[in-house]
Design a protein around this motif. Sequence first.
Motif, mmCIF file in Angstrom:
data_model
loop_
_atom_site.group_PDB
_atom_site.id
_atom_site.type_symbol
_atom_site.label_atom_id
_atom_site.label_comp_id
_atom_site.label_asym_id
_atom_site.label_seq_id
_atom_site.Cartn_x
_atom_site.Cartn_y
_atom_site.Cartn_z
ATOM 1 N N ASP A 232 0.504 -1.089 -0.466
ATOM 2 C CA ASP A 232 -0.300 0.079 0.040
ATOM 3 C C ASP A 232 0.427 1.383 -0.249
ATOM 4 O OD1 ASP A 232 -1.970 -1.100 -0.141
ATOM 5 O OD2 ASP A 232 -2.918 -1.244 2.182
ATOM 6 N N LEU A 233 2.184 1.669 -0.747
ATOM 7 C CA LEU A 233 2.729 2.877 -0.867
ATOM 8 C C LEU A 233 2.113 3.470 -1.499
ATOM 9 C CD1 LEU A 233 5.697 3.584 -1.057
ATOM 10 C CD2 LEU A 233 5.897 2.709 -3.350
ATOM 11 N N GLY A 234 1.947 4.839 -0.167
ATOM 12 C CA GLY A 234 1.647 6.238 -0.525
ATOM 13 C C GLY A 234 3.152 7.043 -1.238
ATOM 14 N N VAL A 235 2.225 6.735 -2.847
ATOM 15 C CA VAL A 235 3.723 7.464 -3.606
ATOM 16 C C VAL A 235 4.295 8.648 -3.770
ATOM 17 C CG1 VAL A 235 4.233 6.935 -6.337
ATOM 18 C CG2 VAL A 235 3.305 5.189 -5.140
ATOM 19 N N GLY A 236 2.900 9.381 -3.444
ATOM 20 C CA GLY A 236 3.296 11.090 -3.590
ATOM 21 C C GLY A 236 2.043 11.624 -2.355
ATOM 22 N N THR A 237 2.658 13.254 -2.185
ATOM 23 C CA THR A 237 1.348 13.920 -1.221
ATOM 24 C C THR A 237 1.828 15.224 -2.249
ATOM 25 O OG1 THR A 237 3.347 14.455 0.058
ATOM 26 C CG2 THR A 237 1.838 12.294 0.211
ATOM 27 N N TYR A 238 0.744 16.092 -1.624
ATOM 28 C CA TYR A 238 0.572 17.702 -1.664
ATOM 29 C C TYR A 238 1.490 18.007 -0.092
ATOM 30 C CZ TYR A 238 -2.012 15.591 -5.477
ATOM 31 O OH TYR A 238 -2.563 15.452 -7.204
ATOM 32 N N PHE A 239 2.163 19.344 -0.861
ATOM 33 C CA PHE A 239 2.785 19.832 0.112
ATOM 34 C C PHE A 239 2.774 21.333 0.458
ATOM 35 C CE2 PHE A 239 6.112 19.212 -2.712
ATOM 36 C CZ PHE A 239 6.806 20.502 -2.347
ATOM 37 N N ALA A 240 3.358 21.625 1.258
ATOM 38 C CA ALA A 240 3.371 23.581 1.430
ATOM 39 C C ALA A 240 4.473 23.635 2.015
ATOM 40 C CB ALA A 240 1.905 23.736 1.761
ATOM 41 N N SER A 241 4.453 24.493 2.328
ATOM 42 C CA SER A 241 5.939 25.199 3.770
ATOM 43 C C SER A 241 5.447 25.316 5.075
ATOM 44 C CB SER A 241 6.419 26.947 3.066
ATOM 45 O OG SER A 241 5.511 27.921 2.893
ATOM 46 N N GLN A 242 6.257 24.924 5.768
ATOM 47 C CA GLN A 242 6.086 25.158 6.830
ATOM 48 C C GLN A 242 5.330 26.946 7.050
ATOM 49 O OE1 GLN A 242 6.335 22.794 10.019
ATOM 50 N NE2 GLN A 242 4.278 24.854 10.440
ATOM 51 N N GLN A 243 5.424 27.604 6.575
ATOM 52 C CA GLN A 243 5.879 29.674 6.617
ATOM 53 C C GLN A 243 4.186 28.611 6.286
ATOM 54 O OE1 GLN A 243 7.716 32.158 4.723
ATOM 55 N NE2 GLN A 243 6.335 33.614 5.004
ATOM 56 N N LEU A 244 3.737 28.738 5.406
ATOM 57 C CA LEU A 244 1.879 28.820 4.435
ATOM 58 C C LEU A 244 1.703 28.470 5.210
ATOM 59 C CD1 LEU A 244 -0.068 29.875 2.450
ATOM 60 C CD2 LEU A 244 0.445 28.046 1.500
ATOM 61 N N VAL A 245 1.932 27.153 6.195
ATOM 62 C CA VAL A 245 1.038 26.088 7.355
ATOM 63 C C VAL A 245 0.663 26.961 8.664
ATOM 64 C CG1 VAL A 245 1.351 24.538 8.575
ATOM 65 C CG2 VAL A 245 1.031 23.651 6.436
ATOM 66 N N ASP A 246 1.997 28.232 8.295
ATOM 67 C CA ASP A 246 1.871 28.320 10.016
ATOM 68 C C ASP A 246 0.687 29.920 9.783
ATOM 69 O OD1 ASP A 246 3.070 27.154 11.134
ATOM 70 O OD2 ASP A 246 4.799 28.200 11.388
ATOM 71 N N GLU A 247 0.831 30.934 8.530
ATOM 72 C CA GLU A 247 0.320 32.364 8.422
ATOM 73 C C GLU A 247 -1.129 31.631 7.876
ATOM 74 O OE1 GLU A 247 3.145 34.130 5.899
ATOM 75 O OE2 GLU A 247 4.636 34.465 7.430
ATOM 76 N N ASP A 248 -0.734 30.798 7.348
ATOM 77 C CA ASP A 248 -2.468 30.938 6.172
ATOM 78 C C ASP A 248 -3.449 29.401 6.593
ATOM 79 O OD1 ASP A 248 -4.754 31.474 5.409
ATOM 80 O OD2 ASP A 248 -3.814 32.445 3.499
#
Length: 333
Positions: A232-248
Amino acid sequence: MKHPSHGAFALCAVLALTACGSGSPSGDADGEPAEENAAADGELTEVELGLIPIVDVAPIYLGQREGIFEEHGLDLTLTLAQGGAAIIPAVSSGDMDFGFSNVTSLLIAADNGLPLQTVAAGPQTTGDSENDFGAVLVKPNSGIESAQDLEGQRVAVNTLNNISDSMISQGVLEAGGDPSAVDFVEVGFPDMLAQLEADNVDAIFAVDPFASMADDEGHDRIFAPYADVVEDLGVGTYFASQQLVDEDPELVESFHTAVRESQAYAEENPEAVREVLLEYTSIDESMLEEISIPAFPEDVNLGSLEEVAEISERHGLIGELPDVEDLVWEGAR
């Protein structure tokens, strides 16, 4: 929309990026959530997502077509790149808001100190060795019949020192071979078939639609690294910068929810996945039914990510094992 990164230049230097951008955060001057403002005044928040033109990201195109992102207040711009290794520095620097990458690229980025967060699940292997969306293919009568036979052979992968060669190396190791004897060559997915037929490489690791194109030309599948190495390999994901996660965080929540709904739509509508491939890949319409469609889970598979981290460390891609929960935004766990 672009978001500034206080460590942009240092982050880009790690990945040898020569130019970095900056801009403004996605919230408004009143500090109110972007999606709530969009719902109130009918305006959409512009976001840019970096993608690779492969079957893995079909849910995003479907979500855009079906209005899922607009429903969550997002005006989505899609920017194509060859691999996640090119997208990561753009997201780190704020040139892109979100990106798609295989999980190994994100592990390597974290090992290099880049503050990124996985915010939504991407494609997962079908688990079917004979019919997965990624495979190692060789010319007929090449004498290469198994992963072990890749010893001493030139194998094309789209990015060196990443998920493809590490999974192949692990497969070679498990088959009793010596992965250090495999000569990996970096070739973009669209160019792999021509390189194989010109005898410039002995094998290719391709994903659909390119794997099915190679099938159609009569080449042989010998090994499915995604299906055969990690369950059940999860091959890819969608990601963001830690800054965006913190600020918005509201924007991240909106994006996460839209991707989750798009993944669910794709999982329930495989024919729509096939049809949307015509919009962003070079596949011939006559081949659509031959393509293997990945699984599109709604949640990030932490167990799979942990196994990939162990393989990455074993084959020298990262220096030490991370706590994978620290790499995944809490809303996506």
